[in-house]
Scaffold this motif. Structure first.
Motif, PDB file in Angstrom:
ATOM      1  N   VAL A   1     -11.562 -34.044 -77.850  1.00 36.18           N
ATOM      2  CA  VAL A   1     -10.976 -32.859 -78.476  1.00 36.18           C
ATOM      3  C   VAL A   1     -11.682 -31.568 -78.034  1.00 36.18           C
ATOM      4  CG1 VAL A   1     -12.504 -33.113 -80.500  1.00 36.18           C
ATOM      5  CG2 VAL A   1     -10.319 -31.932 -80.763  1.00 36.18           C
ATOM      6  N   LYS A   2     -12.929 -31.713 -77.577  1.00 32.42           N
ATOM      7  CA  LYS A   2     -13.735 -30.529 -77.277  1.00 32.42           C
ATOM      8  C   LYS A   2     -13.291 -29.772 -76.025  1.00 32.42           C
ATOM      9  CE  LYS A   2     -16.595 -30.276 -80.676  1.00 32.42           C
ATOM     10  NZ  LYS A   2     -16.770 -29.055 -81.438  1.00 32.42           N
ATOM     11  N   CYS A   3     -12.374 -30.359 -75.237  1.00 34.77           N
ATOM     12  CA  CYS A   3     -11.837 -29.606 -74.090  1.00 34.77           C
ATOM     13  C   CYS A   3     -11.110 -28.362 -74.583  1.00 34.77           C
ATOM     14  CB  CYS A   3     -10.862 -30.473 -73.297  1.00 34.77           C
ATOM     15  SG  CYS A   3     -11.689 -31.543 -72.123  1.00 34.77           S
TER      16      CYS A   3
ATOM     17  N   PHE B   1     -16.405 -43.564 -82.757  1.00 31.81           N
ATOM     18  CA  PHE B   1     -16.631 -43.835 -84.181  1.00 31.81           C
ATOM     19  C   PHE B   1     -16.056 -42.754 -85.110  1.00 31.81           C
ATOM     20  CE2 PHE B   1     -19.781 -46.526 -82.125  1.00 31.81           C
ATOM     21  CZ  PHE B   1     -19.583 -47.706 -82.812  1.00 31.81           C
ATOM     22  N   SER B   2     -16.110 -41.475 -84.700  1.00 32.91           N
ATOM     23  CA  SER B   2     -15.572 -40.453 -85.614  1.00 32.91           C
ATOM     24  C   SER B   2     -14.049 -40.560 -85.702  1.00 32.91           C
ATOM     25  CB  SER B   2     -16.015 -39.041 -85.216  1.00 32.91           C
ATOM     26  OG  SER B   2     -15.295 -38.590 -84.102  1.00 32.91           O
ATOM     27  N   SER B   3     -13.405 -41.021 -84.625  1.00 36.94           N
ATOM     28  CA  SER B   3     -11.950 -41.273 -84.673  1.00 36.94           C
ATOM     29  C   SER B   3     -11.667 -42.361 -85.697  1.00 36.94           C
ATOM     30  CB  SER B   3     -11.435 -41.759 -83.310  1.00 36.94           C
ATOM     31  OG  SER B   3     -11.870 -40.941 -82.270  1.00 36.94           O
TER      32      SER B   3
ATOM     33  N   VAL C   1     -16.195 -33.661 -89.458  1.00 36.43           N
ATOM     34  CA  VAL C   1     -16.733 -32.321 -89.203  1.00 36.43           C
ATOM     35  C   VAL C   1     -18.037 -32.367 -88.406  1.00 36.43           C
ATOM     36  CG1 VAL C   1     -17.778 -30.310 -90.334  1.00 36.43           C
ATOM     37  CG2 VAL C   1     -15.626 -31.252 -91.183  1.00 36.43           C
ATOM     38  N   GLY C   2     -18.017 -31.669 -87.266  1.00 38.26           N
ATOM     39  CA  GLY C   2     -19.248 -31.444 -86.509  1.00 38.26           C
ATOM     40  C   GLY C   2     -19.598 -29.975 -86.681  1.00 38.26           C
ATOM     41  N   THR C   3     -18.917 -29.116 -85.897  1.00 45.28           N
ATOM     42  CA  THR C   3     -19.088 -27.673 -86.074  1.00 45.28           C
ATOM     43  C   THR C   3     -18.187 -27.145 -87.191  1.00 45.28           C
ATOM     44  OG1 THR C   3     -17.272 -27.182 -84.566  1.00 45.28           O
ATOM     45  CG2 THR C   3     -19.479 -27.378 -83.594  1.00 45.28           C
ATOM     46  N   GLY C   4     -17.170 -27.917 -87.538  1.00 40.07           N
ATOM     47  CA  GLY C   4     -16.180 -27.458 -88.524  1.00 40.07           C
ATOM     48  C   GLY C   4     -14.985 -26.774 -87.877  1.00 40.07           C
ATOM     49  N   GLY C   5     -15.016 -26.610 -86.556  1.00 37.70           N
ATOM     50  CA  GLY C   5     -13.947 -25.902 -85.853  1.00 37.70           C
ATOM     51  C   GLY C   5     -12.582 -26.566 -86.042  1.00 37.70           C
ATOM     52  N   THR C   6     -12.522 -27.880 -85.861  1.00 37.14           N
ATOM     53  CA  THR C   6     -11.244 -28.586 -85.975  1.00 37.14           C
ATOM     54  C   THR C   6     -10.691 -28.439 -87.387  1.00 37.14           C
ATOM     55  OG1 THR C   6     -12.063 -30.258 -84.427  1.00 37.14           O
ATOM     56  CG2 THR C   6     -10.088 -30.820 -85.664  1.00 37.14           C
ATOM     57  N   PHE C   7     -11.537 -28.769 -88.385  1.00 39.18           N
ATOM     58  CA  PHE C   7     -11.053 -28.748 -89.767  1.00 39.18           C
ATOM     59  C   PHE C   7     -10.600 -27.347 -90.166  1.00 39.18           C
ATOM     60  CE2 PHE C   7     -11.427 -27.953 -94.247  1.00 39.18           C
ATOM     61  CZ  PHE C   7     -10.659 -28.976 -94.768  1.00 39.18           C
TER      62      PHE C   7
HETATM   63  C1  LIG Z   1     -16.781 -37.392 -81.460  1.00 39.10           C
HETATM   64  C2  LIG Z   1     -16.577 -36.159 -82.261  1.00 39.10           C
HETATM   65  N1  LIG Z   1     -15.884 -36.217 -83.400  1.00 39.10           N
HETATM   66  C3  LIG Z   1     -15.701 -35.146 -84.199  1.00 39.10           C
HETATM   67  C4  LIG Z   1     -16.229 -33.927 -83.876  1.00 39.10           C
HETATM   68  C5  LIG Z   1     -16.033 -32.776 -84.836  1.00 39.10           C
HETATM   69  O1  LIG Z   1     -15.379 -31.703 -84.342  1.00 39.10           O
HETATM   70  P1  LIG Z   1     -15.698 -30.203 -84.831  1.00 39.10           P
HETATM   71  O2  LIG Z   1     -16.905 -29.750 -84.074  1.00 39.10           O
HETATM   72  O3  LIG Z   1     -14.485 -29.449 -84.467  1.00 39.10           O
HETATM   73  O4  LIG Z   1     -15.966 -30.220 -86.288  1.00 39.10           O
HETATM   74  C6  LIG Z   1     -16.946 -33.818 -82.693  1.00 39.10           C
HETATM   75  C7  LIG Z   1     -17.568 -32.553 -82.317  1.00 39.10           C
HETATM   76  O5  LIG Z   1     -18.349 -32.479 -81.400  1.00 39.10           O
HETATM   77  C8  LIG Z   1     -17.133 -34.947 -81.872  1.00 39.10           C
HETATM   78  O6  LIG Z   1     -17.852 -34.895 -80.734  1.00 39.10           O
END
Ligand SMILES: Cc1ncc(COP(=O)(O)O)c(C=O)c1O
Length: 325
Positions: free
Chosen positions: A50-52, A282-284, A192-198
């Motif tokens: 998703v980070k692309c 795993f986050s998927s 949520v990592g950075t929170g950008g997606t959410f």
């Molecule tokens: C594998 C994976 N899942 C979920 C996320 C979360 O995305 P976001 O940074 O938009 O919250 C990231 C972010 O790096 C990720 O690498």
């Protein structure tokens, strides 16, 4: 569509045109109802995550604003996927790229970045172990990255504080979900990592329909968004669940959280592979586990459609021998 001698062709002008517009697939074999889980296949992006989307948007906007000039060097701190996305974008646009990442993140990510011409600096862990990155490990990598960015004068992408990270999802992920589902979304779930997606996708979806409910998937025992004390800083959900509420996260769009254990993420990862033919990280799997919990919670109508993301490919997590970790 491009045209040569009056004949249209479907040639993409570069890898940048392969980013986004990912397919939305129904996980009808894994979850047979009532209700439905629809998942965005983010692993088909050229950086396999998703980070692309955020990589392209943040770099493009920095260039448009004159903050980044052609050929200028770029630096970023990453848990891997943002680094792979930036490697795609910087390779095509001609920016030398340095990435700083904890050694706890899978080595496949570093190999991917280096194959695309980037330099990856892997920072030793201070708390977790390989495959389990804690907040302290991330902070160690971040400190190293900030030090290097200041010393080198490179453009620091700063995904954790860059509003264009949220804007990437507001302007692409959200609209795609809305269009691809035929405007039929009852709920959205994201780790949520950075929170950008959410934050970005939830904002767009709630603007279209304020009744859409937005939920976060957090690693069980590391649930800062829920607001409970961290009892298990080590978890399998690399790239998400960093142990603190990121500055880009916006509570205004949050309807609730679901905790997902390592065991559940492992089980759902296997189910997504075996029932849907999709090999993901795993986050998927945590997103899908949380979507099932939401559908079974009674918070939605019986026939609800829940949209989530398959954030990255499972190939980034295949076990490797200790000597190459
Ligand atoms: C594998 C994976 N899942 C979920 C996320 C979360 O995305 P976001 O940074 O938009 O919250 C990231 C972010 O790096 C990720 O690498």
């Amino acid at each position: 569509m491009a045209e040569v001698n009056g004949v249209p062709n479907e040639i993409k002008s570069s890898a940048l045109e392969l980013i986004g517009n990912t397919p939305l697939v129904a996980l009808d074999r894994l979850y047979t109802g009532p209700g439905r889980i629809l998942a965005k296949c983010e692993f088909v992006n050229p950086g396999a995550s998703v980070k692309c989307r955020t990589s392209l948007h943040m770099i493009r906007k920095a260039r448009e604003a004159g903050l980044l000039k052609p050929k200028d060097p770029v630096i970023e701190v990453t848990s891997g996927n943002q680094g792979c996305g930036l490697s795609v974008v910087c390779a095509v646009l001609g920016h030398p790229l340095t990435l700083v990442m904890s050694k706890g993140n899978s080595v496949q990510r570093a190999l991917h970045m280096e194959a695309l011409g980037a330099k990856c600096i892997r920072v030793p862990q201070v708390q977790g172990k390989y495959g389990f990155v804690t907040q302290a490990d991330f902070k160690a990598a971040e400190a190293e990255g900030i030090k290097l960015a200041e010393k080198s004068g490179s453009y620091f992408v700063n995904q954790y504080n860059n509003e264009m990270n949220v804007d990437a999802h507001y302007s692409t992920t959200g609209p795609e979900i809305w269009r691809q589902s035929g405007h039929r979304v009852d709920a959205f779930v994201a780790a949520v990592g950075t929170g950008g997606t959410f934050t970005g996708a939830s904002k767009y979806l709630k603007e279209r329909n304020p009744n859409i409910l937005c939920y976060v998937a957090e690693p069980a025992g590391a649930e800062p968004i829920k607001g409970t004390p961290i009892t298990k800083p080590m978890h399998l959900l690399q790239g998400s669940g960093s142990g603190c509420v990121p500055s880009l996260f916006n509570y205004e769009y949050l309807d609730g959280t679901f905790a997902v254990t390592d065991e559940e993420a492992t089980e759902y990862r296997k189910l997504i592979g075996e029932k849907e033919g999709l090999f993901v990280g795993f986050s998927s799997a945590a997103n899908v586990a949380a979507a099932v919990k939401l559908l079974q919670s009674g918070k939605l109508p019986e026939d609800a459609w829940v949209v989530t993301l398959l954030n990255d490919t499972g190939l980034k997590y295949t076990p490797v021998a200790e000597e190459i970790q």
